[in-house]
Each structure stands twice: as structure tokens, then as C-alpha cells.
Design a protein around this motif. Structure first.
Motif, short mmCIF file in Angstrom:
data_model
loop_
_atom_site.label_atom_id
_atom_site.label_comp_id
_atom_site.label_asym_id
_atom_site.label_seq_id
_atom_site.Cartn_x
_atom_site.Cartn_y
_atom_site.Cartn_z
N ALA A 45 1.62 -2.06 3.70
CA ALA A 45 2.32 -1.93 4.98
C ALA A 45 3.48 -2.93 5.05
CB ALA A 45 1.35 -2.14 6.13
N ALA A 46 3.23 -4.16 4.66
CA ALA A 46 4.27 -5.19 4.71
C ALA A 46 5.43 -4.86 3.77
CB ALA A 46 3.67 -6.55 4.35
N VAL A 47 5.11 -4.42 2.57
CA VAL A 47 6.15 -4.11 1.59
C VAL A 47 7.03 -2.95 2.06
CG1 VAL A 47 6.52 -3.17 -0.74
CG2 VAL A 47 4.97 -5.11 -0.40
N VAL A 48 6.42 -1.91 2.61
CA VAL A 48 7.20 -0.76 3.09
C VAL A 48 8.20 -1.21 4.16
CG1 VAL A 48 7.03 1.39 4.42
CG2 VAL A 48 5.53 1.01 2.47
N VAL A 49 7.74 -2.00 5.12
CA VAL A 49 8.62 -2.44 6.21
C VAL A 49 9.69 -3.39 5.68
CG1 VAL A 49 8.70 -3.71 8.40
CG2 VAL A 49 6.88 -2.04 7.98
N MET A 50 9.33 -4.29 4.77
CA MET A 50 10.31 -5.23 4.22
C MET A 50 11.34 -4.50 3.35
SD MET A 50 8.44 -8.85 3.60
CE MET A 50 6.85 -8.40 2.96
N LEU A 51 10.91 -3.51 2.58
CA LEU A 51 11.86 -2.74 1.78
C LEU A 51 12.86 -2.01 2.67
CD1 LEU A 51 9.70 -1.19 -1.10
CD2 LEU A 51 11.59 -2.82 -1.31
N TYR A 52 12.37 -1.41 3.74
CA TYR A 52 13.25 -0.74 4.68
C TYR A 52 14.29 -1.72 5.23
CZ TYR A 52 14.87 1.65 8.89
OH TYR A 52 15.65 2.20 9.86
N SER A 53 13.84 -2.88 5.67
CA SER A 53 14.74 -3.90 6.22
C SER A 53 15.76 -4.34 5.18
CB SER A 53 13.96 -5.11 6.72
OG SER A 53 13.11 -4.74 7.77
N GLY A 54 15.27 -4.58 3.98
CA GLY A 54 16.16 -5.02 2.90
C GLY A 54 17.22 -3.97 2.57
N LEU A 55 16.82 -2.71 2.52
CA LEU A 55 17.77 -1.65 2.23
C LEU A 55 18.81 -1.51 3.35
CD1 LEU A 55 15.40 1.07 0.72
CD2 LEU A 55 17.14 -0.27 -0.48
N GLN A 56 18.38 -1.66 4.59
CA GLN A 56 19.32 -1.56 5.71
C GLN A 56 20.35 -2.70 5.64
OE1 GLN A 56 18.77 1.55 6.49
NE2 GLN A 56 18.87 1.17 8.67
N ALA A 63 23.36 -6.48 9.94
CA ALA A 63 24.01 -7.75 9.63
C ALA A 63 23.09 -8.67 8.83
CB ALA A 63 24.46 -8.44 10.91
N HIS A 64 21.78 -8.56 9.07
CA HIS A 64 20.82 -9.46 8.43
C HIS A 64 19.48 -8.76 8.33
CE1 HIS A 64 18.19 -13.00 7.97
NE2 HIS A 64 19.27 -13.58 7.47
N ILE A 65 18.69 -9.12 7.35
CA ILE A 65 17.36 -8.51 7.16
C ILE A 65 16.44 -8.76 8.36
CG2 ILE A 65 16.32 -10.50 5.99
CD1 ILE A 65 15.03 -8.41 4.04
N ASP A 66 16.77 -9.77 9.17
CA ASP A 66 15.97 -10.12 10.34
C ASP A 66 16.04 -9.09 11.47
OD1 ASP A 66 14.23 -11.76 11.76
OD2 ASP A 66 15.85 -12.92 12.66
N ALA A 67 16.99 -8.17 11.40
CA ALA A 67 17.17 -7.14 12.43
C ALA A 67 17.31 -7.77 13.82
CB ALA A 67 16.03 -6.12 12.41
N SER A 68 18.26 -8.69 13.95
CA SER A 68 18.44 -9.43 15.20
C SER A 68 19.21 -8.65 16.26
CB SER A 68 19.20 -10.73 14.96
OG SER A 68 18.84 -11.33 13.78
N PHE A 79 10.98 2.74 12.92
CA PHE A 79 10.52 3.02 11.56
C PHE A 79 9.14 2.41 11.31
CE2 PHE A 79 9.86 1.57 7.23
CZ PHE A 79 9.96 2.77 6.54
N ALA A 80 8.98 1.13 11.63
CA ALA A 80 7.73 0.43 11.32
C ALA A 80 6.54 1.01 12.08
CB ALA A 80 7.87 -1.07 11.62
N SER A 81 6.76 1.36 13.36
CA SER A 81 5.63 1.91 14.13
C SER A 81 5.17 3.23 13.53
CB SER A 81 6.00 2.06 15.61
OG SER A 81 7.06 2.96 15.79
#
Length: 191
Positions: A45-56, A63-68, A79-81
Motif C-alpha cells: 500500500a505504501a509503495v503504490v501511494v509513494m510511486l504515484y506521488s513520485g511519478l506526479q 511541485a513536490h512529492i509532498d503534494a502540498s 488516488f490513495a483512498s
């Protein structure tokens, strides 16, 4: 120095980290053979969400992986939900341990609640997951105390980094606590 400590706390007490820790403690303490399944599901679950953030972020859409930014956070939460709820449904169909399915499903609920609150406030998912993890490891006193302290520290870090205000921390904590109580209730119910 304060900002550096807050960033470090925010990284070390990230939802992905606390959920993997909670999965390991809860599954290991139960004495079940599901330790590796619980860890695998939490990591997946963590990897899927982090990969999505990283790709975005890498594609320049964020602007940043943090999705601020509000639109980034909205996309991430949506996406994560759905990813977490879909993973929980898939695991349930495969006959995976009830506790794993419930934790992954409630994780999706936590993110979905954060998404639904977005028009009013930015619920702290860091605090929500730290509180949820605290409830998952209940009744193991050392783990509960450690995760309660982690919840307080990550709350402080989110304030220090100006990512949230106090009301957003309270809503996050309440969401995590309610989901944690639901988890304990489901797990204590006869099968």
C-alpha cells in the motif's frame, strides 16, 4: 534547527512508516502466521501511494512529492483512498486475514475522510495514521505509549512546518482514533 527537527520527525513518523511498524507489532504479538502478509500488505500500500506521488512530481504535474498544493493533495487523496479501498477488497476476495483487510480498508477511509474535508480544512493524515497505528497495537503498553508520543511529535512537526493548524491536527487525530476504535471492535467481534 527547529525546522530540520520537524522535517525529520515528519519523515520518520510518516504514515507509511507508522503503519508498517503497527502491522509488525500487531501481527507479531498475535502469534499468527500472518506477520509477513501484514507487512507485505502495508508495504505494498505504501509503495503504490509513494510511486504515484513520485511519478506526479517527476512529470512536473506536482511541485513536490509532498503534494502540498490543494489540487495536488486532492489528487493524492482521491488516488490513495481508492487504491487502499480497492486493495482491501482484493485482499478480502483472496481470503486474506480479516485484520489485514480491515486495516487496509480503514486506511482508505482515513484518506477518503481527509479528501472529503478538503473544502473546510486540510486534515492531518500524518496525525490520523499515527493515532490509527496506536489503536492497532492496543493493548501492548510499550507500543501504545511509543505511538502516542510519536503522534504528539508528528503533530508538533506539522505545526512547526506550517503544514497544518491545530484544528486540522484535531480532526486528523479524531479520524484516526475513530478508525482505530472501529478496528478494535471488528477484531473483537466473533467470526
Amino acid at each position: 534547527m527547529k525546522e530540520r527537527a520537524a522535517r525529520l520527525a515528519s519523515i520518520l513518523i510518516h504514515p507509511a512508516v507508522v503503519m508498517v511498524v503497527a502491522a509488525a507489532i500487531a501481527a507479531g504479538a498475535s502469534g499468527s502466521d500472518g506477520v509477513w502478509s501484514a507487512l507485505g500488505a502495508a508495504l505494498a500500500a505504501a509503495v503504490v501511494v509513494m510511486l504515484y506521488s513520485g511519478l506526479q512530481a517527476r512529470s512536473g504535474r506536482w511541485a513536490h512529492i509532498d503534494a502540498s498544493q490543494p489540487h495536488e493533495r486532492s489528487q493524492l487523496n482521491r488516488f490513495a483512498s481508492w487504491a487502499l479501498l480497492g486493495l482491501a477488497a482484493g485482499l478480502a476476495v483472496m481470503g486474506t486475514d480479516r485484520g489485514i483487510v480491515v486495516v487496509i480498508g480503514l486506511s482508505g477511509v482515513i484518506v477518503l475522510v481527509g479528501h472529503l474535508w478538503r473544502g473546510r480544512l486540510k486534515s492531518s493524515l500524518h496525525v490520523a495514521f499515527a493515532m490509527f497505528a496506536t489503536c492497532i497495537v492496543w493493548p501492548h503498553p510499550v507500543a501504545v505509549i511509543a505511538l502516542l508520543l510519536a503522534s504528539a511529535v508528528v503533530g508538533w512537526s506539522r505545526l512547526a512546518l506550517r503544514r497544518h493548524d491545530v484544528s486540522e491536527l484535531v480532526v486528523g487525530a479524531a479520524t484516526g482514533l475513530v478508525c482505530g476504535v472501529v478496528f478494535q471492535w471488528v477484531m473483537s467481534a466473533p467470526t
